[in-house]
Design a protein around this motif. Structure first.
Motif, PDB file in Angstrom:
ATOM      1  N   ALA A   1      -5.290  -1.504  -7.302  1.00 60.51           N
ATOM      2  CA  ALA A   1      -6.588  -0.956  -6.910  1.00 60.51           C
ATOM      3  C   ALA A   1      -6.397   0.411  -6.276  1.00 60.51           C
ATOM      4  CB  ALA A   1      -7.289  -1.896  -5.927  1.00 60.51           C
ATOM      5  N   GLU A   2      -7.161   1.394  -6.720  1.00 59.25           N
ATOM      6  CA  GLU A   2      -7.117   2.719  -6.118  1.00 59.25           C
ATOM      7  C   GLU A   2      -7.899   2.703  -4.805  1.00 59.25           C
ATOM      8  OE1 GLU A   2      -8.379   5.707  -8.850  1.00 59.25           O
ATOM      9  OE2 GLU A   2      -6.843   5.212 -10.339  1.00 59.25           O
ATOM     10  N   ILE A   3      -7.339   3.363  -3.783  1.00 57.53           N
ATOM     11  CA  ILE A   3      -7.956   3.389  -2.459  1.00 57.53           C
ATOM     12  C   ILE A   3      -7.902   4.804  -1.906  1.00 57.53           C
ATOM     13  CG2 ILE A   3      -7.342   0.984  -1.961  1.00 57.53           C
ATOM     14  CD1 ILE A   3      -5.051   2.085  -0.204  1.00 57.53           C
ATOM     15  N   PRO A   4      -8.733   5.102  -0.895  1.00 54.10           N
ATOM     16  CA  PRO A   4      -8.604   6.419  -0.232  1.00 54.10           C
ATOM     17  C   PRO A   4      -7.292   6.481   0.550  1.00 54.10           C
ATOM     18  CG  PRO A   4     -10.707   5.340   0.269  1.00 54.10           C
ATOM     19  CD  PRO A   4      -9.837   4.313  -0.360  1.00 54.10           C
TER      20      PRO A   4
ATOM     21  N   GLU B   1      -3.345  -0.005  -3.727  1.00 50.65           N
ATOM     22  CA  GLU B   1      -2.863  -1.316  -3.286  1.00 50.65           C
ATOM     23  C   GLU B   1      -2.388  -2.043  -4.536  1.00 50.65           C
ATOM     24  OE1 GLU B   1      -5.649  -2.270   0.626  1.00 50.65           O
ATOM     25  OE2 GLU B   1      -6.176  -3.121  -1.325  1.00 50.65           O
ATOM     26  N   VAL B   2      -1.137  -2.456  -4.536  1.00 49.76           N
ATOM     27  CA  VAL B   2      -0.588  -3.157  -5.691  1.00 49.76           C
ATOM     28  C   VAL B   2      -0.229  -4.579  -5.284  1.00 49.76           C
ATOM     29  CG1 VAL B   2       1.714  -2.183  -5.225  1.00 49.76           C
ATOM     30  CG2 VAL B   2       1.226  -3.185  -7.451  1.00 49.76           C
TER      31      VAL B   2
ATOM     32  N   TRP C   1       6.882   2.693 -12.766  1.00 50.88           N
ATOM     33  CA  TRP C   1       6.527   3.768 -11.858  1.00 50.88           C
ATOM     34  C   TRP C   1       6.735   3.222 -10.457  1.00 50.88           C
ATOM     35  CZ3 TRP C   1       2.047   2.319  -9.079  1.00 50.88           C
ATOM     36  CH2 TRP C   1       1.271   1.312  -9.661  1.00 50.88           C
ATOM     37  N   TYR C   2       6.535   4.026  -9.444  1.00 50.51           N
ATOM     38  CA  TYR C   2       6.821   3.593  -8.079  1.00 50.51           C
ATOM     39  C   TYR C   2       5.574   3.596  -7.204  1.00 50.51           C
ATOM     40  CZ  TYR C   2      11.697   4.557  -9.357  1.00 50.51           C
ATOM     41  OH  TYR C   2      12.922   4.584  -9.981  1.00 50.51           O
ATOM     42  N   VAL C   3       5.507   2.617  -6.319  1.00 52.87           N
ATOM     43  CA  VAL C   3       4.599   2.692  -5.179  1.00 52.87           C
ATOM     44  C   VAL C   3       5.481   3.070  -3.996  1.00 52.87           C
ATOM     45  CG1 VAL C   3       4.796   0.186  -4.760  1.00 52.87           C
ATOM     46  CG2 VAL C   3       2.925   1.489  -3.714  1.00 52.87           C
TER      47      VAL C   3
ATOM     48  N   THR D   1       0.843  -1.191   0.000  1.00 54.75           N
ATOM     49  CA  THR D   1       0.000   0.000   0.000  1.00 54.75           C
ATOM     50  C   THR D   1       0.877   1.240   0.000  1.00 54.75           C
ATOM     51  OG1 THR D   1      -1.782  -1.118   1.196  1.00 54.75           O
ATOM     52  CG2 THR D   1      -1.775   1.293   1.249  1.00 54.75           C
ATOM     53  N   GLY D   2       0.575   2.180  -0.874  1.00 58.21           N
ATOM     54  CA  GLY D   2       1.334   3.425  -0.931  1.00 58.21           C
ATOM     55  C   GLY D   2       0.735   4.367  -1.950  1.00 58.21           C
ATOM     56  N   PHE D   3       1.465   5.414  -2.272  1.00 58.64           N
ATOM     57  CA  PHE D   3       1.006   6.383  -3.269  1.00 58.64           C
ATOM     58  C   PHE D   3       1.881   6.284  -4.515  1.00 58.64           C
ATOM     59  CE2 PHE D   3       3.727   8.570  -0.185  1.00 58.64           C
ATOM     60  CZ  PHE D   3       4.720   9.101  -1.007  1.00 58.64           C
TER      61      PHE D   3
END
Length: 225
Positions: free
Chosen positions: A215-218, A187-188, A153-155, A141-143
């Motif tokens: 998956a995109e998350i808040p 979340e990757v 690309w990076y998480v 989990t990250g941005f």
């Protein structure tokens, strides 16, 4: 700035910090959760000192005009509410920092999908002689942080020891999946890509994950590791 105004600034500052630590989770944008009660105690003390000053008799003393700068943190907290550190602070293509408290031995990964922090992933990828990540599906989990290198690309997640001032970026390069928008929390899910034998030494480049799902998350309530 006279004593009355100085006291009012203290009351506002103490009240602002109490607001972000007692009625919201905004303080987590700046410090780790364990500092909450220290902040509450400090804010309450500042508020009491300021309130006591409001009832003291004015002696005519006036401080320098630059003392008004003390009001800036108050207005920043009330009006701007700076967000947690994100993509801008993690854009460097240099290797991410080694995670604080990285282990030298890790428990086996036995779940079909193993959820872990980015710090743990980095520790396992860089320093686990048992190569426990090999062939295991993990969820991070990250941005999202863009990369100048094509096809990746990076998480990322910022890791702090105490507060945002000491934050360091932890990043994993994501392969095989289109990048969501910059700064989007995700979340990757995927598997670690072991480095080639003749490739860069572990720790000098970001480890890679071959993504199968994103998956995109808040944004989480606690944004830092």
């Amino acid at each position: 700035m006279n004593r009355l105004t100085q006291s009012l600034v203290l009351v506002l500052l103490g009240g602002a910090v109490l607001r972000i630590t007692t009625v919201s989770d905004e303080y987590l944008n700046y410090v780790k959760p364990g500092f909450r009660y220290l902040l509450i105690a400090a804010a309450a003390t500042v508020l009491v000192v300021g309130a006591a000053g409001l009832f003291k008799k004015e002696d005519g003393h006036r401080g320098p005009w630059v003392a008004w700068l003390l009001t800036l943190p108050v207005f920043a907290i009330f009006l701007i509410a700076p967000p947690p550190l994100g993509s801008y602070a993690a854009r460097s293509e240099e290797a991410p920092a080694r995670p604080v408290g990285a282990l030298t031995a890790y428990t086996p990964l036995t779940r079909p999908v193993n959820t872990m922090t980015i710090g743990e992933f980095l520790g396992r990828a860089w320093g686990d002689p048992a190569r426990s990540l090999a062939g295991k599906q993990v969820k991070l989990t990250g941005f999202v942080v863009p990369s100048k290198k094509e096809g990746r690309w990076y998480v990322a997640r910022m890791q702090i020891a105490c507060c945002a001032a000491d934050a360091v970026p932890l990043k994993v390069a994501v392969l095989g999946f289109p990048s969501p928008a910059e700064n989007q929390w995700i979340e990757v899910t995927g598997t670690w890509v072991p480095p080639e034998a003749d490739g860069p030494e572990p720790g000098t480049v970001a480890p890679e994950i071959d993504a199968v799902h994103v998956a995109e998350i808040p944004r989480p309530v606690e944004p830092y590791e």
